[in-house]
Design an enzyme around this catalytic site. Structure first.
Site, PDB file in Angstrom:
ATOM      1  N   LEU A 200       0.883  -1.107   0.108  1.00  0.00           N
ATOM      2  CA  LEU A 200      -0.001  -0.061  -0.041  1.00  0.00           C
ATOM      3  C   LEU A 200       1.082   1.139  -0.052  1.00  0.00           C
ATOM      4  O   LEU A 200       1.624   1.349   0.714  1.00  0.00           O
ATOM      5  CB  LEU A 200      -1.009  -0.075   1.247  1.00  0.00           C
ATOM      6  CG  LEU A 200      -2.206   0.646   1.569  1.00  0.00           C
ATOM      7  CD1 LEU A 200      -3.076  -0.159   0.490  1.00  0.00           C
ATOM      8  CD2 LEU A 200      -2.525   0.360   3.085  1.00  0.00           C
ATOM      9  N   HIS A 201       0.680   2.098  -0.894  1.00  0.00           N
ATOM     10  CA  HIS A 201       1.367   3.502  -0.963  1.00  0.00           C
ATOM     11  C   HIS A 201       0.997   4.535  -1.739  1.00  0.00           C
ATOM     12  O   HIS A 201       1.596   5.751  -1.591  1.00  0.00           O
ATOM     13  CB  HIS A 201       2.938   3.169  -1.392  1.00  0.00           C
ATOM     14  CG  HIS A 201       3.058   2.999  -2.779  1.00  0.00           C
ATOM     15  ND1 HIS A 201       3.022   1.985  -3.460  1.00  0.00           N
ATOM     16  CD2 HIS A 201       3.456   3.827  -3.820  1.00  0.00           C
ATOM     17  CE1 HIS A 201       3.267   2.025  -4.806  1.00  0.00           C
ATOM     18  NE2 HIS A 201       3.405   3.264  -5.118  1.00  0.00           N
TER      19      HIS A 201
END
Ligand code: UD1
Length: 356
Positions: A200-201
């Site tokens: 997740l980024h």
């Protein structure tokens, strides 16, 4: 013939490595590798060079982090004198990161030829910084190397002359094919038998406190059925701390080196991600992928591959996850030209282009 490559951030390294290796087969060609320093943490950068057998960069511009304008401008300012001094015949830029668009802009003003590798991808979502980088880079590049047919269609719709477009396949899959045997030898000791691998980024998921909180809450629920293994990007770690969210129930890791990450993907029951490249790698590996985005610039991973877009719809995430756990995951296929030989096709095109 002097070819200069520009890399800056994690996803660039696995794209440039196979192209550099294929170019070694072209006699009388000199290569220069420039690292902008957009990513500077050891585990987002250095470790990839050794795993991918890439040479040390000839130059590191040591730009580091900042706002988009600052980072892009800083790459441009530091890259311009270098490219004037080195006088390459062509500059190869990769993907959609800020370093890519910055280098392409510098070269186009200096009338130095630019080749864009991974051209033509479009999410049609201009709130995504990478989408702006893609559109601008493609608009000024001289040679555009696309990974799939949708890339050609997007470029032609934007008025790019067809003779500039070369469909060569996916260079990131070249790296995967090369290093999968090493990944298969990685130890899986200490890993759960079945797990969900999470990354997740994307700013749209992690920079907003309410979004990040609800995604992490959903992951805590997933974790009750299937252990979550989550290598955390520095941006995401900063936000989790800043927003005071407790995610300690999840197995949080530091960012993982490439070979180990391929191994984690290969053995995962499902991958839950908002990354672009991971949508492609899971499609190649035939591993189910649930993408926490409402759109993708890589639509073949949905039409042919194993990817399902769930956006921020956490009910959909749960129902798709249940389907996978019941053994009813969609069976995908590998898109055409994702065969480990895209870099060789790029070299052939460059040879033809510079011979004429
Ligand atoms: C960048 C790319 C994105 C790519 C991603 C992969 C752009 C616009 N985005 O996003 O397309 O998918 O890399 O990782 O180019 N940071 C560190 N150490 C580092 C690098 C960054 O701690 O080595 C932190 C910094 O605080 C920085 C934040 O992470 O502010 C974001 O880094 P940045 O390079 O701006 O973008 P990414 O989110 O990594």
């Amino acid at each position: 013939m002097h070819i200069l490559h520009v890399v800056g951030a994690r996803p660039n390294f696995m794209k440039a490595a196979p192209v550099m290796r294929a170019l070694e087969e072209w006699p009388a060609t000199r290569q220069t590798l420039v690292h902008t320093g957009q990513h500077y943490d050891k585990n987002l950068s250095d470790v990839f060079f050794s795993e991918l057998s890439m040479p040390e960069p000839d130059v590191n511009l040591e730009v580091g982090s900042g706002s988009h304008a600052w980072q892009t401008a800083e790459v441009m300012t530091r890259f311009e004198p270098l490219v004037l001094e080195r006088k390459p015949d062509v500059v190869l830029v990769y993907g959609d990161v800020n370093s890519t668009v910055a280098a392409a802009l510098v070269c186009s003003k200096l009338l130095i030829r630019v080749a864009h590798i991974e051209a033509g991808l479009r999410s049609f979502d201009r709130t995504m910084p990478e989408e702006i980088n893609r559109i601008v880079t493609d608009g000024i590049a001289d040679l555009l190397f696309t990974p799939s047919e949708d890339g050609d269609v997007n470029l032609q719709r934007e008025g790019i002359p067809p003779e500039k477009i070369y469909r060569v396949g996916n260079v990131m899959i070249d790296s995967l094919v090369q290093l999968l045997p090493a990944a298969m030898r990685c130890s899986t000791n200490g890993l759960p038998e079945r797990y969900a691998l999470v990354t997740l980024h994307r700013p749209s998921n992690v920079d907003d406190s309410a979004s990040l909180r609800s995604i992490l809450q959903a992951l805590l629920e997933v974790n009750e059925q299937l252990e979550v293994v989550f290598p955390v990007h520095p941006r995401t770690r900063q936000r989790i701390e800043q927003f005071g969210i407790n995610a300690k129930m999840l197995r949080l890791l530091e960012p993982v080196p490439y070979i180990e990450f391929l191994s984690l993907q290969r053995h995962a029951a499902v991958v839950i991600t908002d990354s672009g490249g991971i949508q492609e790698e899971t499609t190649y590996l035939g591993v189910p992928c649930l993408t926490l985005r409402g759109n993708t610039e890589r639509p073949v991973t949905v039409t042919l591959g194993t990817n399902v877009l769930v956006g921020q719809d956490l009910v959909l995430l749960n129902s798709e996850l249940a389907r996978i756990l019941e053994g009813r995951a969609r069976k995908g296929s590998i898109p055409p030209l994702w065969d480990g030989h895209a870099s060789e096709r790029i070299v052939k095109v460059l040879q033809g282009y510079f011979a004429s």
